[in-house]
Design an enzyme around this catalytic site. Structure first.
Site, PDB file in Angstrom:
ATOM      1  N   PRO A  11     -76.109  12.788 -21.541  1.00 28.45           N
ATOM      2  CA  PRO A  11     -75.835  13.288 -22.802  1.00 28.45           C
ATOM      3  C   PRO A  11     -76.537  11.713 -23.507  1.00 28.45           C
ATOM      4  O   PRO A  11     -76.060  10.637 -22.925  1.00 28.45           O
ATOM      5  CB  PRO A  11     -74.609  13.517 -22.864  1.00 28.45           C
ATOM      6  CG  PRO A  11     -73.794  13.196 -21.919  1.00 28.45           C
ATOM      7  CD  PRO A  11     -74.865  13.302 -20.752  1.00 28.45           C
ATOM      8  N   ASN A  12     -76.951  11.954 -24.631  1.00 31.47           N
ATOM      9  CA  ASN A  12     -77.268  10.813 -25.526  1.00 31.47           C
ATOM     10  C   ASN A  12     -78.363  10.058 -24.943  1.00 31.47           C
ATOM     11  O   ASN A  12     -78.862   8.956 -25.714  1.00 31.47           O
ATOM     12  CB  ASN A  12     -76.108   9.810 -25.751  1.00 31.47           C
ATOM     13  CG  ASN A  12     -75.011  10.690 -26.555  1.00 31.47           C
ATOM     14  OD1 ASN A  12     -75.517  11.366 -27.432  1.00 31.47           O
ATOM     15  ND2 ASN A  12     -73.770  10.635 -26.183  1.00 31.47           N
ATOM     16  N   ARG A  19     -80.567   3.983 -29.939  1.00 27.65           N
ATOM     17  CA  ARG A  19     -79.031   3.845 -29.644  1.00 27.65           C
ATOM     18  C   ARG A  19     -78.621   2.528 -28.973  1.00 27.65           C
ATOM     19  O   ARG A  19     -79.032   2.304 -27.820  1.00 27.65           O
ATOM     20  CB  ARG A  19     -78.434   4.726 -28.850  1.00 27.65           C
ATOM     21  CG  ARG A  19     -77.239   5.047 -28.529  1.00 27.65           C
ATOM     22  CD  ARG A  19     -76.625   5.981 -27.673  1.00 27.65           C
ATOM     23  NE  ARG A  19     -75.431   5.845 -27.249  1.00 27.65           N
ATOM     24  CZ  ARG A  19     -74.690   5.951 -26.132  1.00 27.65           C
ATOM     25  NH1 ARG A  19     -75.767   6.382 -25.090  1.00 27.65           N
ATOM     26  NH2 ARG A  19     -73.598   5.995 -25.856  1.00 27.65           N
ATOM     27  N   TYR A  24     -78.560  -0.800 -24.263  1.00 27.02           N
ATOM     28  CA  TYR A  24     -79.721   0.126 -23.542  1.00 27.02           C
ATOM     29  C   TYR A  24     -81.272  -0.359 -23.361  1.00 27.02           C
ATOM     30  O   TYR A  24     -81.794   0.050 -22.839  1.00 27.02           O
ATOM     31  CB  TYR A  24     -79.331   1.412 -23.949  1.00 27.02           C
ATOM     32  CG  TYR A  24     -78.095   2.064 -23.867  1.00 27.02           C
ATOM     33  CD1 TYR A  24     -77.580   2.147 -22.573  1.00 27.02           C
ATOM     34  CD2 TYR A  24     -77.098   2.268 -24.787  1.00 27.02           C
ATOM     35  CE1 TYR A  24     -76.233   2.916 -22.170  1.00 27.02           C
ATOM     36  CE2 TYR A  24     -75.999   2.819 -24.723  1.00 27.02           C
ATOM     37  CZ  TYR A  24     -75.447   2.837 -23.508  1.00 27.02           C
ATOM     38  OH  TYR A  24     -73.992   3.377 -23.220  1.00 27.02           O
ATOM     39  N   ASN A  75     -78.654   9.974 -13.819  1.00 29.19           N
ATOM     40  CA  ASN A  75     -77.966   9.069 -14.739  1.00 29.19           C
ATOM     41  C   ASN A  75     -77.104   9.996 -15.532  1.00 29.19           C
ATOM     42  O   ASN A  75     -77.553  10.721 -16.701  1.00 29.19           O
ATOM     43  CB  ASN A  75     -78.840   8.076 -15.567  1.00 29.19           C
ATOM     44  CG  ASN A  75     -78.002   7.522 -16.608  1.00 29.19           C
ATOM     45  OD1 ASN A  75     -76.897   7.603 -17.181  1.00 29.19           O
ATOM     46  ND2 ASN A  75     -78.935   6.445 -17.307  1.00 29.19           N
ATOM     47  N   ALA A  78     -72.262   9.738 -20.062  1.00 30.73           N
ATOM     48  CA  ALA A  78     -70.844   9.795 -20.084  1.00 30.73           C
ATOM     49  C   ALA A  78     -70.183  10.793 -19.079  1.00 30.73           C
ATOM     50  O   ALA A  78     -69.082  10.838 -18.833  1.00 30.73           O
ATOM     51  CB  ALA A  78     -70.494  10.102 -21.793  1.00 30.73           C
ATOM     52  N   HIS A  81     -68.371   9.702 -15.731  1.00 28.80           N
ATOM     53  CA  HIS A  81     -66.800   9.429 -16.093  1.00 28.80           C
ATOM     54  C   HIS A  81     -65.956  10.602 -16.106  1.00 28.80           C
ATOM     55  O   HIS A  81     -64.690  10.377 -16.319  1.00 28.80           O
ATOM     56  CB  HIS A  81     -66.531   8.355 -17.014  1.00 28.80           C
ATOM     57  CG  HIS A  81     -67.683   7.236 -17.118  1.00 28.80           C
ATOM     58  ND1 HIS A  81     -67.893   6.353 -16.213  1.00 28.80           N
ATOM     59  CD2 HIS A  81     -68.665   7.205 -18.019  1.00 28.80           C
ATOM     60  CE1 HIS A  81     -68.972   5.714 -16.578  1.00 28.80           C
ATOM     61  NE2 HIS A  81     -69.509   6.005 -17.548  1.00 28.80           N
ATOM     62  N   GLU A  99     -77.449   7.193  -7.775  1.00 27.27           N
ATOM     63  CA  GLU A  99     -76.841   7.106  -9.308  1.00 27.27           C
ATOM     64  C   GLU A  99     -77.471   5.923  -9.891  1.00 27.27           C
ATOM     65  O   GLU A  99     -77.498   4.858  -9.272  1.00 27.27           O
ATOM     66  CB  GLU A  99     -75.264   6.947  -9.236  1.00 27.27           C
ATOM     67  CG  GLU A  99     -74.737   7.080 -10.578  1.00 27.27           C
ATOM     68  CD  GLU A  99     -73.306   6.808 -10.453  1.00 27.27           C
ATOM     69  OE1 GLU A  99     -72.405   6.581 -11.576  1.00 27.27           O
ATOM     70  OE2 GLU A  99     -72.590   6.648  -9.193  1.00 27.27           O
ATOM     71  N   HIS A 101     -77.791   3.633 -13.651  1.00 20.51           N
ATOM     72  CA  HIS A 101     -77.270   3.599 -15.244  1.00 20.51           C
ATOM     73  C   HIS A 101     -77.905   2.181 -15.639  1.00 20.51           C
ATOM     74  O   HIS A 101     -78.224   1.175 -14.946  1.00 20.51           O
ATOM     75  CB  HIS A 101     -75.806   2.928 -15.299  1.00 20.51           C
ATOM     76  CG  HIS A 101     -74.821   4.230 -14.629  1.00 20.51           C
ATOM     77  ND1 HIS A 101     -74.613   5.298 -15.472  1.00 20.51           N
ATOM     78  CD2 HIS A 101     -74.104   4.521 -13.412  1.00 20.51           C
ATOM     79  CE1 HIS A 101     -73.956   6.045 -14.745  1.00 20.51           C
ATOM     80  NE2 HIS A 101     -73.697   5.696 -13.523  1.00 20.51           N
ATOM     81  N   ARG A 108     -68.141  -3.243 -18.671  1.00 24.87           N
ATOM     82  CA  ARG A 108     -68.166  -2.299 -20.228  1.00 24.87           C
ATOM     83  C   ARG A 108     -66.785  -2.062 -20.188  1.00 24.87           C
ATOM     84  O   ARG A 108     -65.898  -2.415 -19.440  1.00 24.87           O
ATOM     85  CB  ARG A 108     -69.082  -1.333 -20.288  1.00 24.87           C
ATOM     86  CG  ARG A 108     -70.623  -1.911 -20.446  1.00 24.87           C
ATOM     87  CD  ARG A 108     -71.774  -0.727 -20.503  1.00 24.87           C
ATOM     88  NE  ARG A 108     -71.354  -0.353 -21.849  1.00 24.87           N
ATOM     89  CZ  ARG A 108     -71.963   0.854 -22.261  1.00 24.87           C
ATOM     90  NH1 ARG A 108     -72.672   1.466 -21.559  1.00 24.87           N
ATOM     91  NH2 ARG A 108     -71.713   1.171 -23.407  1.00 24.87           N
TER      92      ARG A 108
END
Length: 147
Positions: A11-12, A19, A24, A75, A78, A81, A99, A101, A108
């Protein structure tokens, strides 16, 4: 390597470039996909690059990767988590998993320090921006050639 490396984005990530560029970067999802395609070509492999804001899509694609992919780069955004469903799908997927990111999740917010995805991954790359995807492609390609 007959089957492509699946690269799944959660997502996103479709908002990359606009964003939170301070977190990012300014690279768009299309830019990132092109970077991955070029890297795969240099290594003699192909990628199947996808993005969804929907958890069920990601679970379905992970299940598809069990038979159609040589490896998997995830990736999960959200969902990293929060999603036990994604973890369960990854645990059933016996291809090499890395994985990724863009940001360093460990510098963060505390809730981002926990990753369900990493419990199923061969390795984790974070904080290197788009370069992390290239390194993940190298890692998956090496794991497949060693198998």
């Amino acid at each position: 390597m007959a089957n492509p490396i699946y690269i799944l984005n959660g997502p996103n990530l479709n908002l990359l470039g606009s964003r939170e560029p301070e977190v990012y970067g300014i690279e768009t999802l299309v830019d990132l996909e092109q970077r991955c395609v070029r890297k795969a070509q240099r290594l003699g492999c192909t990628v199947d690059f996808r993005q969804s804001n929907t958890e069920g899509d990601l679970v379905g694609w992970i299940q598809e990767a069990r038979t159609n992919a040589s490896g998997l780069i995830v990736n999960a955004g959200a969902y990293t988590h929060t999603s036990i469903a994604i973890l369960d799908a990854l645990l059933a997927c016996k291809v090499p998993i890395v994985e990724v990111h863009l940001s360093n999740i460990f510098t963060r917010e505390p809730f981002r320090h926990r990753s369900y995805v990493s419990q199923a991954a061969k390795g984790v790359i974070c904080g290197l921006g788009g370069l992390g995807y290239e390194l993940a492609i190298e890692a998956v390609a090496a794991a497949v050639s060693d198998a």
